[in-house]
Each structure stands twice: as structure tokens, then as C-alpha cells.
Design an enzyme around this catalytic site. Structure first.
Site, PDB file in Angstrom:
ATOM      1  N   LYS A   1       0.847  -1.187   0.000  1.00 44.49           N
ATOM      2  CA  LYS A   1       0.000   0.000   0.000  1.00 44.49           C
ATOM      3  C   LYS A   1       0.885   1.241   0.000  1.00 44.49           C
ATOM      4  CE  LYS A   1      -3.837   1.932   2.790  1.00 44.49           C
ATOM      5  NZ  LYS A   1      -4.579   1.779   4.070  1.00 44.49           N
TER       6      LYS A   1
ATOM      7  N   SER B   1      -9.577   1.896   3.220  1.00 42.62           N
ATOM      8  CA  SER B   1      -8.751   2.624   2.290  1.00 42.62           C
ATOM      9  C   SER B   1      -7.834   1.746   1.436  1.00 42.62           C
ATOM     10  CB  SER B   1      -7.893   3.636   3.063  1.00 42.62           C
ATOM     11  OG  SER B   1      -7.053   2.979   3.985  1.00 42.62           O
TER      12      SER B   1
ATOM     13  N   SER C   1      -9.435  -0.529   7.404  1.00 36.76           N
ATOM     14  CA  SER C   1      -8.934  -0.440   6.028  1.00 36.76           C
ATOM     15  C   SER C   1      -8.225  -1.659   5.469  1.00 36.76           C
ATOM     16  CB  SER C   1      -8.018   0.766   5.889  1.00 36.76           C
ATOM     17  OG  SER C   1      -8.791   1.927   5.809  1.00 36.76           O
TER      18      SER C   1
END
Ligand code: GLN
Length: 472
Positions: free
Chosen positions: A64, A139, A163
Site C-alpha cells: 500500500k 482505504s 482499512s
């Protein structure tokens, strides 16, 4: 090119075996995933950037874009960090590198990990591989969708309020939010420091356990980390004999849980009983009612402090201004999107003199109550079970204009996060043709139990992680 690799189905464990047997070389494997990225990323937009050459002998990985990587631009999905190339590796990036896992690229995220759909990314949303008109969650939607689409066998995300767990649920794969303090936050772009935790996403519980064993453990560079009390056990076996599973009423009866989600979770509960688990109801009376308001004071308060460092001087973007202050103001105005701005204002207000006790102080007290509530329930049960997300993946744009509807995505994942507890999401079936996630919550350092229960249920459920539209 050696053996043909079906990256849609291949697990990280399977990839490791292919490498060990010499059936494929690491560069062939890397190449196969790069081909999958070339084939699908135009539609799904999971990657913010890819890396060309395999830089290790192991199974490739995606990270990420909240995770600092030396020499590779790291933006946290924000314009204010565009052009920022870290001169150091975060501890988790260093650990996957030391384990020989070559980097495929950096995955899309809501700006500063604030969001539940990746629609807050300054670089455009990712899409759900099951149905590209829908969101992959957030997210960490880029990491979760990339795993499902076979663009990487596994990935790292970060989970502040949900997330990792929520995008895994919406994309039909497995995600772990580890116990707070077991994974280093050194070099992670900070959102809410008392909540942020990095964790793995993969197709199976075993892969998640393997990756967790690589990243977890004390780091001298992050004084909030501890050594694991016991080594990570990669789970085997399908018996749940003697395991006590609690079903918290509030997390299972919460308003807004879709009927199809309820049905898939009820089916998993039945399977758990058949595998020998003892099931019982329990209560987390304040979790759903106070979890969200508490989170939306604490997380923005911490975010407002963490985001103060973006001033146009040290990282990324700098806008022109006649004075120093004008330069800082313009940089922030141009660089931050609406959601970070909203949270900075909310957090600054909650921390301001005169309001501090009424908002932040009160939220901290509520947090203590939530910690106690979970501790009590976990004295009677080994794990707690609920849906991960009240709904399946929703359409792009459906909640983008309504921050409160977006915040509700995490109503079931937030309470245990506030309590610092680990949570595992596994797919437990389909509703309206879309994946449903099952959340298992454990006590502090209870990851091995989560892996055991998750693995046994995963075998019994037999979920096919390949999106229906791609099955042949
Ligand atoms: N959706 C939640 C938020 O917007 C959680 C995000 C996260 O876990 N990073 O804060």
C-alpha cells in the site's frame, strides 16, 4: 518462459513451492504478475506505480502506498506527497525485502488512508474485480483488489478503523488487522498513531499467517512494538473442538446489515458448530453505539497533529507564495483533498483549549470502556464473530457525496480496533453475486487462534476467490 502460471488462482504458498521445486524462476514469476497487471490494471487501477525488475528471489509482493519504500515514490494517495521519494525503507518494507520478496509496486489508497472506498485517492479510484462498477472498499482497496485480480499473490495494507478488513471483505479475500503493537509503524505515513497497524492481505489464511510471521515482532525503531509472546503458527486442520466462539448481539443485529450478509454469516456459524465449536451469544453493549463517534474524535484529533508536518518544506508538493506563510497555506490548500481537510478541521477543533476535555478527553474515556467491554467478552470466549461490513460492495459514487454514509462502512470493524485487538476477515459466501466478509476478533496477541479458526472455517466454506465473471 517456464510453466504457465495462473496468477488468479495461485496462492503465495503455491508460488513458493513452484520456486522451490525450480518449476519457475523468480523473474518468470515476477513477469507473470506484471502481465496480470498489464491485463487488468487499466480497468481496476490498483497500482499507483509498478517496479520493473524483480529485486529478490522470493514470492513477489505489493505494498500500500502508505508504506515508505526507499527510492520508490510514496504518496499515501495524496497530491501533497507527489514526488516524494523516501531515502529509507519502512521497517515492514525492509522486512519483506530481507525475506527476499521482490516489490511489484505500490497500491492505491484513499488519501492518507482516510476513507472506505478508495474514492478519496487523489489519483482516481480503484475498482472491484467482481464488478468494476463497484468500489473495492478502502482505504486499502488497491491492495485487496490486486490480490483478488491475481496481480499480486499477497500485499500489505494498513488498518486504522477497518482499512484492511473491510476491503478484503468487499473483494472476497483474507485480511488481518494485527494486534496493535505487533507490527512496526516506522516509516508508515501516519494517520492516527494510536490505531494504525500494518497487516497482510492474501487469498488464504495460511498465506496471511506466513506474511504476518515475516513482518511482526519488536522493532527498536518503534517503541510501541513488542515481541510476539509465541511464534506464529501457520494453521492446519479443520477441527474447532473446544473453541468457544462468541456472537456479540450488537455487532450481528446492527441496523443496516443486509439480509444477504446476515444469511452468509448465519451459514458460517452453522458450519463452525458442525466443526465442533461451542457457540454462545454475548454483548458489547456500547460498541456499536459509541464506537463510531469515539473513533471520529480520536482519529481526526491524531490526524490533525500528524498532518501538520506537510508544509511544503520537507516533502513533496510546494506551491508558490510571496511569503513563507503564504507558501505553506497554498501548499496545503492545493495539496490536501476534501477528506483530510475535513478531518484536520474536526481534529483541531476537538483538541482546542476549552473543548479538549469535552471531546477528546471524553472520547478517551469511552475508549477505555470499549476496551473493558471487549476484555470481558473475551474472558468467556476465544474469539468473537460478526460480519466485517454491513453491506457488500456498493457502486462508485453512491456514498462519495455523503461522508456519514461512508463512515458507516466501518461500524463493525471500528470497536475492536479502538480496543487494540486483532481481527481477521475471511470470505464466507456471496450475496447478490458479491463477496461477504466474516470478521473474527481475538484477544490481544490472539492471532494464532484467529488463524486456526479462520483456516478451519475457510476449508468448510470452500469460497472460490476467483470473481465469477472470470471463471472458465
Ligand atoms: N474508513 C475509516 C476512515 O476513514 C478507516 C480508514 C482506515 O482504517 N485507514 O477513517
Amino acid at each position: 518462459m517456464g510453466a504457465v502460471v495462473d496468477t488468479l488462482r495461485l496462492t503465495a504458498e503455491g508460488a513458493k513451492e513452484l520456486l522451490e521445486r525450480g518449476d519457475v524462476s523468480s523473474s518468470e514469476l515476477h513477469h507473470a504478475y506484471k502481465e496480470a497487471i498489464a491485463a487488468h490494471d487499466e480497468e481496476l487501477h490498483c497500482f499507483l506505480r509498478t517496479v520493473d525488475d524483480a529485486d529478490g528471489p522470493g514470492v513477489p509482493i505489493a505494498l500500500k502506498d502508505i508504506i515508505s519504500t526507499k527510492g520508490v515514490e510514496t504518496t499515501a494517495g495524496s497530491k501533497i506527497l507527489s514526488g516524494y521519494v523516501p531515502v529509507f525503507d519502512s521497517t515492514v518494507a525492509a522486512r519483506v525485502k530481507a525475506a527476499g520478496l521482490p516489490l511489484l509496486g505500490k497500491t492505491n489508497t484513499d488519501e492518507f488512508a482516510m476513507g472506505s472506498s478508495t474514492e478519496n485517492s487523489a489519483f482516481g479510484p480503484s475498482r472491484n474485480p467482481w464488478d468494476p462498477s463497484r468500489v473495492p472498499g478502502g482505504s486499502g482497496g488497491g491492495s485487496a483488489a490486486a490480490v483478488t485480480a491475481g496481480m499480486t499473490p499477497w500485499a500489505l495494507g494498513s488498518d486504522t478503523g477497518g482499512s484492511i478488513k473491510q476491503p478484503s471483505a468487499l473483494c472476497g479475500n483474507v485480511g488481518l488487522r494485527p494486534t496493535y503493537g505487533t507490527v512496526s509503524r516506522y516509516g508508515i505515513v501516519a494517520f492516527a498513531s494510536s490505531l494504525d497497524q500494518v497487516g497482510p492481505v492474501a487469498k488464504t489464511v495460511r498465506d496471511v499467517a506466513l506474511l504476518y510471521s515475516i513482518i511482526a515482532g519488536r522493532d527498536p525503531l518503534d517503541s510501541t512494538t513488542v515481541e510476539l509472546p509465541e511464534p506464529v503458527r501457520v494453521p492446519e486442520g479443520d477441527s474447532l473442538a473446544g473453541v468457544r466462539i462468541g456472537v456479540p448481539t450488537e455487532l450481528n443485529e446492527a441496523e443496516g446489515i443486509e439480509p444477504g450478509v446476515r444469511a452468509a454469516v448465519a451459514n458460517a456459524i452453522e458450519l463452525a458448530e458442525r466443526l465442533g465449536a461451542e457457540l454462545g451469544e454475548c454483548s458489547l453493549p456500547r460498541s456499536v453505539r459509541y464506537g463510531m463517534p469515539c473513533y471520529y474524535l480520536i482519529a481526526p484529533a491524531e490526524a490533525s497533529a500528524n498532518l501538520a508536518r506537510y508544509d511544503g518544506v520537507r516533502f513533496g508538493l510546494r506551491s508558490e507564495g510571496a511569503s513563507y506563510q503564504e507558501m505553506v497555506d497554498r501548499t496545503r490548500d492545493d495539496g490536501f483533498g476534501d477528506e483530510p481537510k475535513r478531518r484536520i478541521m474536526l481534529g483541531t477543533y476537538a483538541l482546542s483549549a476549552g473543548y479538549f476535555e469535552a471531546f477528546y478527553g471524553q472520547a478517551q474515556k469511552v475508549r477505555t470502556i470499549l476496551i473493558e467491554e471487549h476484555r470481558d467478552a473475551l474472558e468467556r470466549f476465544d474469539v468473537l464473530l460478526s460480519p466485517t461490513s454491513p453491506t457488500v460492495a456498493f457502486a462508485l459514487g453512491e456514498r462519495a457525496a455523503d461522508p456519514l454514509a461512508m463512515y458507516l462502512c466501518d461500524v463493525l470493524t471500528i470497536p475492536s480496533n479502538l480496543a487494540g485487538l486483532p481481527g481477521l476477515s475471511i470470505p464466507c459466501g456471496l450475496s447478490e453475486g458479491l463477496p461477504v466478509g466474516l470478521q473474527l476478533i481475538g484477544p490481544q496477541f490472539g492471532e494464532n487462534t484467529l488463524f486456526r479458526v479462520g483456516h478451519a472455517l475457510e476449508q468448510a466454506i470452500g469460497f472460490d476467490t476467483v470473481p465469477t465473471r472470470w471463471r472458465t
